[in-house]
Write a protein that holds these residues in place. Structure first.
Motif, PDB file in Angstrom:
ATOM      1  N   TYR A   1      31.617  44.810  39.756  1.00  0.00           N
ATOM      2  CA  TYR A   1      32.570  43.781  39.584  1.00  0.00           C
ATOM      3  C   TYR A   1      33.841  44.030  40.142  1.00  0.00           C
ATOM      4  O   TYR A   1      34.577  43.465  40.634  1.00  0.00           O
ATOM      5  N   ARG A   2      34.242  45.381  39.853  1.00  0.00           N
ATOM      6  CA  ARG A   2      35.486  45.888  40.882  1.00  0.00           C
ATOM      7  C   ARG A   2      35.451  45.419  42.245  1.00  0.00           C
ATOM      8  O   ARG A   2      36.486  45.122  42.698  1.00  0.00           O
ATOM      9  N   GLN A   3      34.532  45.584  42.915  1.00  0.00           N
ATOM     10  CA  GLN A   3      34.238  45.337  44.335  1.00  0.00           C
ATOM     11  C   GLN A   3      34.192  43.769  44.640  1.00  0.00           C
ATOM     12  O   GLN A   3      34.976  43.141  45.610  1.00  0.00           O
ATOM     13  N   VAL A   4      33.447  43.218  43.683  1.00  0.00           N
ATOM     14  CA  VAL A   4      33.466  41.748  44.138  1.00  0.00           C
ATOM     15  C   VAL A   4      34.528  41.131  43.905  1.00  0.00           C
ATOM     16  O   VAL A   4      35.030  40.334  44.462  1.00  0.00           O
ATOM     17  N   PHE A   5      35.106  41.230  42.452  1.00  0.00           N
ATOM     18  CA  PHE A   5      36.366  40.536  42.165  1.00  0.00           C
ATOM     19  C   PHE A   5      37.576  41.516  42.448  1.00  0.00           C
ATOM     20  O   PHE A   5      38.333  42.281  41.517  1.00  0.00           O
ATOM     21  N   ASP A   6      37.898  41.851  44.020  1.00  0.00           N
ATOM     22  CA  ASP A   6      38.866  42.585  44.373  1.00  0.00           C
ATOM     23  C   ASP A   6      40.328  42.100  44.256  1.00  0.00           C
ATOM     24  O   ASP A   6      40.258  40.894  44.071  1.00  0.00           O
ATOM     25  N   TYR A   7      41.372  42.654  44.965  1.00  0.00           N
ATOM     26  CA  TYR A   7      42.766  42.243  45.045  1.00  0.00           C
ATOM     27  C   TYR A   7      42.348  41.020  46.041  1.00  0.00           C
ATOM     28  O   TYR A   7      43.207  39.945  45.685  1.00  0.00           O
TER      29      TYR A   7
END
Length: 680
Positions: free
Chosen positions: A353-359
């Protein structure tokens, strides 16, 4: 060959034939259902809610508890309230097979509202025809959020819970609500009381120990399989769907190789990273239904623009974002699954999730007024670059100029140092000259001191001569002192005789004082004896007066005090006094009549009531309690529940219910066993 069939990436484990992994929620939900407690399981999608529901329902049926599963999605969305509620009863009929014709019953009660018909059906049909406990699982409750008539459905469920206070039969019926929603979402009308019943059960991600059975599908030695599983959990954080999907992807890629087992066995951490990238990132993130669900929850279904802003703060991680149950935005973030609660702090659920929904993704979907400052400053980047280059050049020139200045400064410092050294040498020479002059002065002073000592020695010699003369004079004085001492010794003997006479007189006075003290002790003993006899006589007379005034219990207490005095041996008690006290005590004991005092309240008693049968007494007190007594004065029950003084108490005509009125603005109803029935 590795076995991918044990992994479930859609639907329930039971339907797919995969392996079921029990968690703490399994035991918790089963225990609550067995205790007929209302429960809700409200978590993100694909966390294992449906599998948990099916497994719990099967276990309850094995224990003889009737369990029903109703999927609200099957009732449809483009239906009327009449069709929707009737469809719910049809689902119950399909599984419980009532003797009553549901269609006819529903039509016969058309004069009632749909929610009232629902509650009456539960009371008059379901509980009447089904023996024992019934648990109804209501799945996909979030499908009701788009309907404008389902507020009454959840209000009806709350009524079935509240009605337990007046109808014990409803204790056999309980509900389990499951879906992607918060309790506050279930009743949309702000004028109505929110849905506030039931106990929450949380579904957590797999721990390493819980997920170990998934390693069986890799068909490897346990140590190697467990290591691969650790790499998997590093990415998924134990999310049930993502973990099983990634394990299935590893097995699928291994089975596509010519030598499958060798591929799996030779896997390294970077290979798992590569498969994660090809399975979840890039274009694949648009195809995965779980990532699509999270994406929709953060954008299309977001109730507040602040949801993405709060998620950006959580992902940034510079400061802890505390969870707040009453925050709509934070509750929505948890329901999306992108974050989870850890020690009261919200954190990104896993690395996928952290990498898919990044800044970059966050800034793309944030409203313009909430976007990152970086996005707003992008048009000014060329000007910023020119300023940076100019600053670098100016910094270089400044560094060169500063280096030259430092070289000149070093030369000046060396000249100054040499000048200071020469000055120090001159000062040292002056100091040595001053020391020489000082030594000369000291030598002269020593010479003068020697002359002075010589003079002192001569003076001492003269003094010695004078001392001899003084010694002779002292000897003469000593002889005269001896004579005076003899005279003093005579006077001392006379003084000693006077002292002896005075000591004898003091001894005589001391003997007289001891005799007076003994006489005072005898007088005090006589006074104590008279006082004790007077007190016993007074207590005896007091007991007689209390008896004459019909205060038998107080007379008995006073008589017992007299008896206690007589019980302890005391030579000061006159025989006549003792005889009178014993006679008084006998008169009280033989003359007292039985009567009860109900003692137990710790504050004032405000009201007392007899039950209709006259066997029970209820008392209300300022100690916030009501107490029940029998006719013999024995305490039967203490009714505790009021938070302020109780001013009134009354029995119902049949004597089975007790009503109490309190300064806490409530009336409470109790049964004869002291159980609280209802608070008005």
């Amino acid at each position: 060959m590795a076995n991918p069939s044990i992994y479930t990436v859609g639907g329930t484990v039971q339907a797919g034939g995969g392996i079921y992994i029990p968690r703490q929620a399994d035991e918790e939900l089963l225990g609550l259902c067995q205790s007929a407690i209302f429960v809700y399981v409200l978590t993100p999608r694909q966390m294992g809610k449906s599998s948990l529901m099916v497994r719990t329902a099967e276990t309850l049926r094995e224990e003889g508890i009737s369990s029903v599963i109703v999927d609200l999605q099957e009732l449809g969305a483009n239906v009327t309230a009449e069709q929707w509620y009737f469809g719910f009863l049809v689902k119950l009929d399909d599984q419980l097979m009532f003797n009553t014709d549901v269609v006819s019953w529903w039509q016969e009660h058309q004069h009632l509202g749909v929610s009232q018909r629902l509650t009456q059906f539960f009371e008059r049909v379901l509980l009447a025809e089904v023996d024992g406990q019934v648990v109804i699982f209501v799945d996909e409750i979030d499908s009701t959020l788009s309907l404008d008539f389902t507020d009454d459905f959840f209000i009806a469920i709350r009524y079935l819970y509240v009605a337990r206070a007046t109808n014990p039969e409803f204790h056999r019926l309980s509900f389990v609500l499951m879906g992607v929603a918060t309790p506050g979402d279930l009743i949309n009308d702000a004028k109505r009381t929110p849905f506030n019943i039931g106990q929450r059960v949380d579904l957590t991600d797999f721990t390493l120990e819980e997920a170990l059975p998934l390693a069986e599908g890799l068909s490897l030695p346990s140590d190697e399989a467990n290591q691969i599983l650790r790499w998997v959990l590093k990415w998924t954080g134990g999310h049930p769907y993502l973990t099983q999907r990634l394990c299935g992807a590893l097995v699928a890629e291994g089975n596509s190789e010519l030598v499958e087992t060798r591929f799996i066995a030779s896997l390294e951490s970077r290979d798992v990273d590569r498969i994660v990238s090809s399975t979840f990132f890039g274009a694949m993130s648009e195809q995965d239904n779980n990532l699509q669900f999270v994406r929709d929850m953060l954008t299309k279904r977001s109730p507040d623009p602040e949801v993405l802003a709060i998620y950006r703060q959580i992902r940034w991680g510079k400061r802890a974002i505390v969870d707040e149950e009453q925050s709509l935005a934070k509750s929505h973030l948890k329901l999306s699954g992108v974050v989870r609660r850890e020690n009261n702090v919200l954190r990104v659920r896993n690395q996928i999730y952290r990498q898919v929904f990044d800044y970059k993704w966050i800034n793309k979907h944030l409203p313009f007024n909430l976007r990152d400052r970086w996005e707003q400053l992008k048009p000014a980047l060329p000007y910023v670059a020119v300023l940076v280059v100019f600053s670098v050049l100016m910094t270089g020139v400044a560094v060169y100029v500063n280096d030259q200045r430092l070289i000149v400064q070093d030369a000046r410092d060396r000249e100054e140092q040499q000048r200071l050294e020469a000055e120090n040498q001159r000062n040292e020479a002056k100091r040595q000259a001053r020391n020489a002059r000082t030594q000369q002065k000291k030598a002269e002073e020593q010479s003068r001191e020697a002359e002075k000592q010589k003079r002192i020695a001569n003076e001492e010699s003269e003094r010695a001569k004078k001392g001899e003369e003084q010694a002779k004079l002292a000897q003469q004085l000593a002889e005269e002192s001896g004579k005076k001492l003899a005279i003093a010794l005579g006077k001392t003997k006379a003084a000693e005789q006077v002292a002896k006479d005075r000591q004898a007189e003091a001894e005589r006075q001391r003997n007289i004082a001891q005799k007076q003290e003994q006489q005072a002790t005898v007088a005090k003993a006589d006074a104590d004896k008279r006082r004790i006899n007077a007190e016993i006589l007074a207590d005896s007379l007091k007991s007689q007066k209390l008896m004459a005034s019909n205060l038998e219990l107080d007379a008995l207490v006073a008589g017992l005090k007299v008896g206690k005095r007589l019980k302890t041996p005391n030579k000061n008690v006159e025989p006549d006094t003792g005889i009178l006290a014993v006679a008084t005590l006998q008169q009280v004991i033989y003359g007292i009549k039985e009567r009860n005092r109900l003692e137990g309240h710790s504050n004032s008693v405000n009201s007392v009531a007899f039950s209709p049968d006259g066997q029970t007494i209820a008392s209300a007190s300022d100690d916030n309690t009501v107490k029940l007594w029998n006719r013999n004065g024995q305490l039967l029950q203490t009714l505790q529940g009021h938070s302020d003084s109780v001013w009134g108490v009354a029995f119902s005509p049949d004597g089975q219910t007790i009503a109490s009125a309190s300064d806490d603005n409530t009336v409470k109803l109790w049964n004869r066993n002291g159980q609280l029935l209802q608070t008005l």
